[in-house]
Design a protein around this motif. Sequence first.
Motif, PDB file in Angstrom:
ATOM      1  N   SER A   1       0.845  -1.195   0.000  1.00 22.32           N
ATOM      2  CA  SER A   1       0.000   0.000   0.000  1.00 22.32           C
ATOM      3  C   SER A   1       0.886   1.253   0.000  1.00 22.32           C
ATOM      4  O   SER A   1       1.980   1.242   0.574  1.00 22.32           O
ATOM      5  CB  SER A   1      -0.861  -0.036   1.276  1.00 22.32           C
ATOM      6  N   PRO A   2       0.421   2.336  -0.634  1.00 20.77           N
ATOM      7  CA  PRO A   2       1.270   3.542  -0.653  1.00 20.77           C
ATOM      8  C   PRO A   2       1.508   4.075   0.760  1.00 20.77           C
ATOM      9  O   PRO A   2       0.573   4.173   1.560  1.00 20.77           O
ATOM     10  CB  PRO A   2       0.440   4.536  -1.477  1.00 20.77           C
ATOM     11  N   MET A   3       2.764   4.421   1.038  1.00 20.47           N
ATOM     12  CA  MET A   3       3.103   4.941   2.374  1.00 20.47           C
ATOM     13  C   MET A   3       4.095   6.087   2.276  1.00 20.47           C
ATOM     14  O   MET A   3       5.252   5.902   1.861  1.00 20.47           O
ATOM     15  CB  MET A   3       3.719   3.826   3.235  1.00 20.47           C
ATOM     16  N   CYS A   4       3.654   7.268   2.701  1.00 23.06           N
ATOM     17  CA  CYS A   4       4.522   8.441   2.730  1.00 23.06           C
ATOM     18  C   CYS A   4       5.758   8.159   3.570  1.00 23.06           C
ATOM     19  O   CYS A   4       5.650   7.624   4.676  1.00 23.06           O
ATOM     20  CB  CYS A   4       3.794   9.620   3.378  1.00 23.06           C
TER      21      CYS A   4
ATOM     22  N   ALA B   1       2.076   8.573  -1.761  1.00 22.86           N
ATOM     23  CA  ALA B   1       1.348   9.742  -2.250  1.00 22.86           C
ATOM     24  C   ALA B   1       2.357  10.735  -2.817  1.00 22.86           C
ATOM     25  O   ALA B   1       3.197  11.268  -2.094  1.00 22.86           O
ATOM     26  CB  ALA B   1       0.567  10.381  -1.107  1.00 22.86           C
TER      27      ALA B   1
ATOM     28  N   GLN C   1       1.121   6.346  -6.543  1.00 19.40           N
ATOM     29  CA  GLN C   1      -0.105   7.051  -6.180  1.00 19.40           C
ATOM     30  C   GLN C   1       0.105   8.546  -6.403  1.00 19.40           C
ATOM     31  O   GLN C   1       1.056   9.129  -5.866  1.00 19.40           O
ATOM     32  CB  GLN C   1      -0.443   6.805  -4.706  1.00 19.40           C
TER      33      GLN C   1
ATOM     34  N   HIS D   1      -5.288   9.377  -5.747  1.00 22.10           N
ATOM     35  CA  HIS D   1      -5.688   9.430  -4.340  1.00 22.10           C
ATOM     36  C   HIS D   1      -6.932  10.307  -4.203  1.00 22.10           C
ATOM     37  O   HIS D   1      -6.851  11.536  -4.318  1.00 22.10           O
ATOM     38  CB  HIS D   1      -4.534  10.026  -3.522  1.00 22.10           C
TER      39      HIS D   1
ATOM     40  N   HIS E   1      -9.100   9.811   2.249  1.00 17.52           N
ATOM     41  CA  HIS E   1      -8.421  10.303   3.458  1.00 17.52           C
ATOM     42  C   HIS E   1      -8.544  11.813   3.683  1.00 17.52           C
ATOM     43  O   HIS E   1      -7.685  12.412   4.330  1.00 17.52           O
ATOM     44  CB  HIS E   1      -6.935   9.874   3.453  1.00 17.52           C
TER      45      HIS E   1
ATOM     46  N   ARG F   1      -8.107   5.382  -5.267  1.00 14.74           N
ATOM     47  CA  ARG F   1      -8.347   5.063  -3.846  1.00 14.74           C
ATOM     48  C   ARG F   1      -9.471   5.944  -3.334  1.00 14.74           C
ATOM     49  O   ARG F   1      -9.407   7.174  -3.455  1.00 14.74           O
ATOM     50  CB  ARG F   1      -7.087   5.259  -3.003  1.00 14.74           C
TER      51      ARG F   1
ATOM     52  N   VAL G   1      -7.849  -3.139   1.841  1.00  9.77           N
ATOM     53  CA  VAL G   1      -6.712  -2.642   2.626  1.00  9.77           C
ATOM     54  C   VAL G   1      -7.188  -2.375   4.050  1.00  9.77           C
ATOM     55  O   VAL G   1      -8.364  -2.106   4.280  1.00  9.77           O
ATOM     56  CB  VAL G   1      -6.118  -1.363   1.989  1.00  9.77           C
ATOM     57  N   GLY G   2      -6.264  -2.443   4.991  1.00  5.12           N
ATOM     58  CA  GLY G   2      -6.579  -2.085   6.364  1.00  5.12           C
ATOM     59  C   GLY G   2      -6.555  -3.264   7.308  1.00  5.12           C
ATOM     60  O   GLY G   2      -7.427  -4.126   7.274  1.00  5.12           O
ATOM     61  N   MET G   3      -5.510  -3.338   8.124  1.00  2.65           N
ATOM     62  CA  MET G   3      -5.365  -4.373   9.139  1.00  2.65           C
ATOM     63  C   MET G   3      -5.515  -5.784   8.571  1.00  2.65           C
ATOM     64  O   MET G   3      -6.205  -6.627   9.133  1.00  2.65           O
ATOM     65  CB  MET G   3      -6.303  -4.096  10.306  1.00  2.65           C
TER      66      MET G   3
ATOM     67  N   LEU H   1      -1.132  -4.284   1.787  1.00  4.80           N
ATOM     68  CA  LEU H   1      -0.660  -4.248   3.174  1.00  4.80           C
ATOM     69  C   LEU H   1       0.229  -3.030   3.350  1.00  4.80           C
ATOM     70  O   LEU H   1       1.065  -2.739   2.481  1.00  4.80           O
ATOM     71  CB  LEU H   1       0.144  -5.504   3.508  1.00  4.80           C
ATOM     72  N   ALA H   2       0.071  -2.350   4.471  1.00  7.16           N
ATOM     73  CA  ALA H   2       0.917  -1.190   4.743  1.00  7.16           C
ATOM     74  C   ALA H   2       1.832  -1.494   5.927  1.00  7.16           C
ATOM     75  O   ALA H   2       2.972  -1.921   5.758  1.00  7.16           O
ATOM     76  CB  ALA H   2       0.053   0.052   4.974  1.00  7.16           C
ATOM     77  N   ARG H   3       1.323  -1.316   7.159  1.00  9.01           N
ATOM     78  CA  ARG H   3       2.215  -1.428   8.321  1.00  9.01           C
ATOM     79  C   ARG H   3       2.859  -2.810   8.447  1.00  9.01           C
ATOM     80  O   ARG H   3       4.026  -2.913   8.853  1.00  9.01           O
ATOM     81  CB  ARG H   3       1.447  -1.058   9.597  1.00  9.01           C
TER      82      ARG H   3
HETATM   83  C1  LIG Z   1       3.700   5.325   7.324  1.00  7.87           C
HETATM   84  C2  LIG Z   1       2.401   5.353   6.578  1.00  7.87           C
HETATM   85  C3  LIG Z   1       2.265   6.201   5.487  1.00  7.87           C
HETATM   86  C4  LIG Z   1       1.070   6.209   4.743  1.00  7.87           C
HETATM   87  N1  LIG Z   1       0.985   6.967   3.618  1.00  7.87           N
HETATM   88  C5  LIG Z   1      -0.078   6.827   2.796  1.00  7.87           C
HETATM   89  C6  LIG Z   1      -0.079   7.395   1.503  1.00  7.87           C
HETATM   90  O1  LIG Z   1       0.913   7.959   1.034  1.00  7.87           O
HETATM   91  N2  LIG Z   1      -1.202   7.265   0.750  1.00  7.87           N
HETATM   92  C7  LIG Z   1      -2.313   6.591   1.210  1.00  7.87           C
HETATM   93  O2  LIG Z   1      -3.318   6.511   0.498  1.00  7.87           O
HETATM   94  N3  LIG Z   1      -2.311   5.984   2.408  1.00  7.87           N
HETATM   95  C8  LIG Z   1      -1.217   6.064   3.191  1.00  7.87           C
HETATM   96  N4  LIG Z   1      -1.165   5.372   4.362  1.00  7.87           N
HETATM   97  C9  LIG Z   1      -2.277   4.450   4.680  1.00  7.87           C
HETATM   98  C10 LIG Z   1      -1.918   3.031   4.190  1.00  7.87           C
HETATM   99  O3  LIG Z   1      -1.721   2.989   2.789  1.00  7.87           O
HETATM  100  C11 LIG Z   1      -3.026   2.032   4.568  1.00  7.87           C
HETATM  101  O4  LIG Z   1      -4.205   2.357   3.872  1.00  7.87           O
HETATM  102  C12 LIG Z   1      -3.304   2.036   6.076  1.00  7.87           C
HETATM  103  O5  LIG Z   1      -2.108   2.076   6.836  1.00  7.87           O
HETATM  104  C13 LIG Z   1      -4.087   0.779   6.484  1.00  7.87           C
HETATM  105  O6  LIG Z   1      -3.368  -0.393   6.144  1.00  7.87           O
HETATM  106  P1  LIG Z   1      -2.541  -1.246   7.257  1.00  7.87           P
HETATM  107  O7  LIG Z   1      -3.518  -1.596   8.359  1.00  7.87           O
HETATM  108  O8  LIG Z   1      -2.066  -2.463   6.493  1.00  7.87           O
HETATM  109  O9  LIG Z   1      -1.434  -0.391   7.761  1.00  7.87           O
HETATM  110  C14 LIG Z   1      -0.014   5.382   5.138  1.00  7.87           C
HETATM  111  C15 LIG Z   1       0.130   4.565   6.258  1.00  7.87           C
HETATM  112  C16 LIG Z   1       1.323   4.524   6.959  1.00  7.87           C
HETATM  113  C17 LIG Z   1       1.443   3.579   8.130  1.00  7.87           C
END
Ligand SMILES: Cc1cc2nc3c(=O)[nH]c(=O)nc-3n(C[C@H](O)[C@H](O)[C@H](O)COP(=O)(O)O)c2cc1C
Length: 358
Positions: free
Chosen positions: A22-25, A57, A99, A179, A182, A232, A301-303, A324-326
């Motif tokens: 999943s995209p993560m800043c 993002a 993204q 995007h 959020h 998204r 997505v999400g947990m 998956l993100a975290r």
């Molecule tokens: C460090 C971090 C940065 C994130 N940055 C973005 C982002 O750039 N774009 C976005 O749509 N969501 C972002 N998210 C949200 C994740 O993409 C994801 O939707 C959210 O963490 C839930 O998934 P998870 O439970 O697997 O962490 C970010 C989450 C984390 C933890």
Amino acid sequence: MPGLFDPFTLKSVTLRNRVGVSPMCQYSCQDGMVDDWHLVHLGARAAGGAGLVIAEATAVEARGRISPDDAGLWKDAQVEPFARIARFLDRQGAVPGIQLAHAGWKASTAAPWKASPSGPAVGPAEGGWQPVGAGDEPFAPGHARPQALDKAGIAQVREAFQAAAARAARAGFRWLEIHAAHGYLLHSFLSPLCNRRQDEYGGTFANRTRMALETVRAVRSVWPDGLPLTVRLSCTDWVEGGWDLDQSVELAGLLKAEGVDLVDCSSGGASARASIPAGPGYQVPFAEALRRRAGIATAAVGMITQAAQADRIIRDGQADLVLLAREMLRDPHWPFRAARELGQAGTPLPRQYARAAG
Ligand SMILES: Cc1cc2nc3c(=O)[nH]c(=O)nc-3n(C[C@H](O)[C@H](O)[C@H](O)COP(=O)(O)O)c2cc1C
């Protein structure tokens, strides 16, 4: 029904499995330029076996960054550093995705580790700026007051998305996500909680969705036909009277008609009043609803953290793909571990790591 480690084809692109990052800043850029950190961070997850890796993002214009440290594709000089990453992801067998984003009224805030007790906004001395928004109300106390976009400003943002999409294609990305979740700019037009405009971009469902649909149309016109275009959405604001699942289903149908191939189903972000029942897989029902009711491919997505959980989501037809993100931050090799746990051939280890197989 396929399982987690079956390939997934969308347009001309085939993912080797249905696990995406999943995209993560990372809040680690200067002037929007990605660097070695991003190569290693994203590259490790491609080498870790993910089928799809979506870069964070990435701002389509400088004032659309969440923080001064965000990635960007608002100028040509930003293409090559991304191209280096896309080539590496590709060589590891992962489809390189990106993204594209505009933070709108949530822009000009500090990276999490730079946050000040006086509030999230960063002032001009720390590289901040005045954000733009659907209106001129700040997102929440401590955020900067945005300037409301007029029609020319909306057109400028749309063109910025279009130009950034063309740059993303030039950089070699083969999966594009817009995007619109959020609480960022596009979502803030969708949600009746944030959008109080009186013109043709506010009020009715048709008006609130106009900016997102026009942006998608502009992007689709430059993004190669054979490549997936995805969006998204926050499928609900989790607030009575806000954006909700029924509106998301209706919008997903309209997005599909504009050439969107998949909706990535997230939630929340538009209101600090939201009460979010977060728990394992809590957003999966949104992916399932859009998939069944709008007839469009979806990502959940999400947990999502467990191999069996992720495999079940795919096998039950709740989504086409899991992101998956975290958990991917905790374990870049999650796909290999999951394949092992499920007793699947899954994704081969990179040949450099072959001695760890078995
Ligand atoms: C460090 C971090 C940065 C994130 N940055 C973005 C982002 O750039 N774009 C976005 O749509 N969501 C972002 N998210 C949200 C994740 O993409 C994801 O939707 C959210 O963490 C839930 O998934 P998870 O439970 O697997 O962490 C970010 C989450 C984390 C933890």
